[in-house]
Design a protein around this motif. Structure first.
Motif, mmCIF file in Angstrom:
data_model
loop_
_atom_site.group_PDB
_atom_site.id
_atom_site.type_symbol
_atom_site.label_atom_id
_atom_site.label_comp_id
_atom_site.label_asym_id
_atom_site.label_seq_id
_atom_site.Cartn_x
_atom_site.Cartn_y
_atom_site.Cartn_z
ATOM 1 N N ASP A 224 -4.432 3.803 1.535
ATOM 2 C CA ASP A 224 -5.674 3.816 0.762
ATOM 3 C C ASP A 224 -5.880 5.234 0.240
ATOM 4 O OD1 ASP A 224 -8.349 3.902 -0.128
ATOM 5 O OD2 ASP A 224 -8.922 2.287 1.238
ATOM 6 N N GLY A 231 -1.817 2.662 5.474
ATOM 7 C CA GLY A 231 -1.893 1.272 5.901
ATOM 8 C C GLY A 231 -0.776 0.998 6.896
ATOM 9 N N GLY A 302 -6.782 -0.855 -7.639
ATOM 10 C CA GLY A 302 -8.046 -0.669 -6.930
ATOM 11 C C GLY A 302 -7.888 -0.395 -5.454
ATOM 12 N N ARG A 303 -6.780 -0.805 -4.870
ATOM 13 C CA ARG A 303 -6.523 -0.600 -3.441
ATOM 14 C C ARG A 303 -5.246 0.203 -3.206
ATOM 15 N NH1 ARG A 303 -8.945 -4.672 -4.986
ATOM 16 N NH2 ARG A 303 -7.062 -5.420 -6.002
ATOM 17 N N THR A 304 -4.835 0.967 -4.206
ATOM 18 C CA THR A 304 -3.607 1.766 -4.156
ATOM 19 C C THR A 304 -2.389 0.881 -3.898
ATOM 20 O OG1 THR A 304 -5.018 3.335 -2.944
ATOM 21 C CG2 THR A 304 -2.819 4.075 -3.479
ATOM 22 N N GLY A 305 -2.447 -0.359 -4.355
ATOM 23 C CA GLY A 305 -1.360 -1.290 -4.070
ATOM 24 C C GLY A 305 -0.350 -1.443 -5.187
#
Length: 420
Positions: A224, A231, A302-305
């Protein structure tokens, strides 16, 4: 590094207009740029530019670089950025190696250190190793040694710290190597609260001064970016939710920014003068991932994904991956590398690159990472062949240096100074 520079708290560094001016000074290089040119290129009034440049000079961030002949009136004074005014640290925490670099305000490398690392050893030994290497890095930077193109701070080719990835001994004064007997483990597992890690008393103190703007940290995802917490890093679930940014800030006394290794590398590449407007940086080292740049900006999601290229499923009944899936690009590519099949590894990498091109219509694919740099021609050729067979004309290039991720991590700190 002297005391006459600036720091993270300089008013000049908090001004949007000053950031515009600083960025133009940065890109102008040693040749410099005049106030009239700054006004024309920023859209600011000459009076506003004069006030900003006066403040930048007072803070030591800008200096005169001579005068330029004029077609009429008095010669124009040319200004340039002062690279030694401020510095940023970049830290790459890979699964098996730690790299720390020191960049000046112009983004040029001043010093670099490397040490072996076991990311799975837990937070205490990893953060203690990071703290020790950063302290040694700053000590090396303050000797006045200056790296040129590819130059490093340490002895020997590459300027490693004496604690190289080839198993050389740790640097003097460093804590026990991660994973060494007696190194404490951090509890992990479902329901386990994120631990608070005490500072190890044997770790050297980091000598902070106002000219050190902060530390950018890059590590494998997922993580994150906004919260500053990793994570469930593939293969190392014990990092899930650990307050990495907060803990490093406490230990170092410096601002810290955390991002994925591929995002950091992509940011650094995007700041190069010849950077394409949209590209994918595909990194193959201890894992496989991608940093995505669209419209000149890093796409994190939005979630660093965004950019988890390695965990695309390309073979439904394929081998299991540490992420919990099967037939992932990373698992297939690393397996090919392990058995010495470079052609197959390059084909798998090219397949992932082709997926990105089809999905995002990017301008270029840039390949990097330890495995790619060990056989650049093989990987570039293999990826190009896959794209060509699919009638995808997107160019494929290999980019260096070895420390692209660590330098990109330092740009996590520098880029906001220039409004990036």
């Amino acid at each position: 590094m002297g005391a006459g520079g600036g720091g993270a708290n300089l008013p000049a560094l908090r001004s949007h207009n000053a950031a515009l001016v600083l960025d133009l000074l940065r890109t102008a290089g040693e040749a410099g740029i005049s106030r009239l040119e700054l006004a024309a290129r920023t859209g600011l009034t000459p009076q506003a530019v004069s006030k900003i440049t006066a403040r930048l000079r007072a803070e030591g961030l800008a200096a005169e670089a001579g005068r330029r002949a004029s077609t009429g009136g008095k010669p124009a004074t040319v200004l340039r950025l002062v690279p030694a005014a401020a510095y940023a640290i970049g830290l790459h925490l890979d699964r098996d190696e730690l790299t720390a670099v020191l960049l000046d305000l112009a983004g040029e490398r001043v010093a670099v250190r490397r040490a072996p690392l076991d990311l799975g050893a837990g937070a205490e030994p990893v953060l203690s190793a990071a703290q020790a290497e950063i302290a040694a890095l700053l000590a090396a930077g303050r000797t006045g040694s200056r790296a040129g193109a590819g130059g490093d701070s340490g002895a020997g080719e590459g300027g490693d710290s004496g604690a190289g990835a080839d198993g050389a001994p740790d640097a003097p004064g460093a804590p026990d190597a991660p994973g060494a007997p007696g190194a404490p483990d951090v509890p992990s597992g479902p329901g386990t609260p994120a631990p608070t890690v005490p500072t190890a008393p044997t770790v050297p103190t980091v000598p902070t001064t106002p000219d050190i703007l902060g530390v950018g940290v890059a590590m494998p995802g997922p993580l994150d970016h906004l919260a500053g917490t990793p994570g469930r890093v593939t293969g190392f679930p014990e990092w899930d939710g650990f307050p990495l940014r907060e803990e490093l800030e406490r230990r170092l006394g410096l601002p810290v920014v955390l991002d994925k290794d591929t995002n950091a590398a992509a940011l650094g590449l995007a700041l190069r003068p010849d950077a394409p407007g949209s590209f994918a940086y595909v990194h193959l080292g201890t894992g496989l991932g991608a940093g995505l740049v669209l419209g000149g900006a890093v796409l994190r999601g939005g979630r660093t994904g965004a950019g988890e290229l390695g965990h695309q499923t390309v073979q439904l009944d394929g081998p299991p991956c540490d992420c919990g899936g099967r037939g992932c690009l990373e698992a297939l590519c690393l397996a090919a590398l392990a058995r010495g099949d470079l052609a197959e590894a390059a084909r798998v990498l090219g397949t992932g690159a082709a997926n990105l091109v089809r999905l995002l219509d990017i301008d270029r694919v840039l390949l990097g990472g330890r495995a790619v740099l060990a056989a650049p021609d093989a990987f570039a050729r293999g990826a190009r062949e896959v794209l060509a067979a699919l009638a995808l004309p997107t160019p494929v290039d290999v980019v260096g240096p070895r420390d692209t991720v660590a330098e990109g991590a330092a740009h996590l700190i520098l880029a906001p100074v220039f409004g990036k």
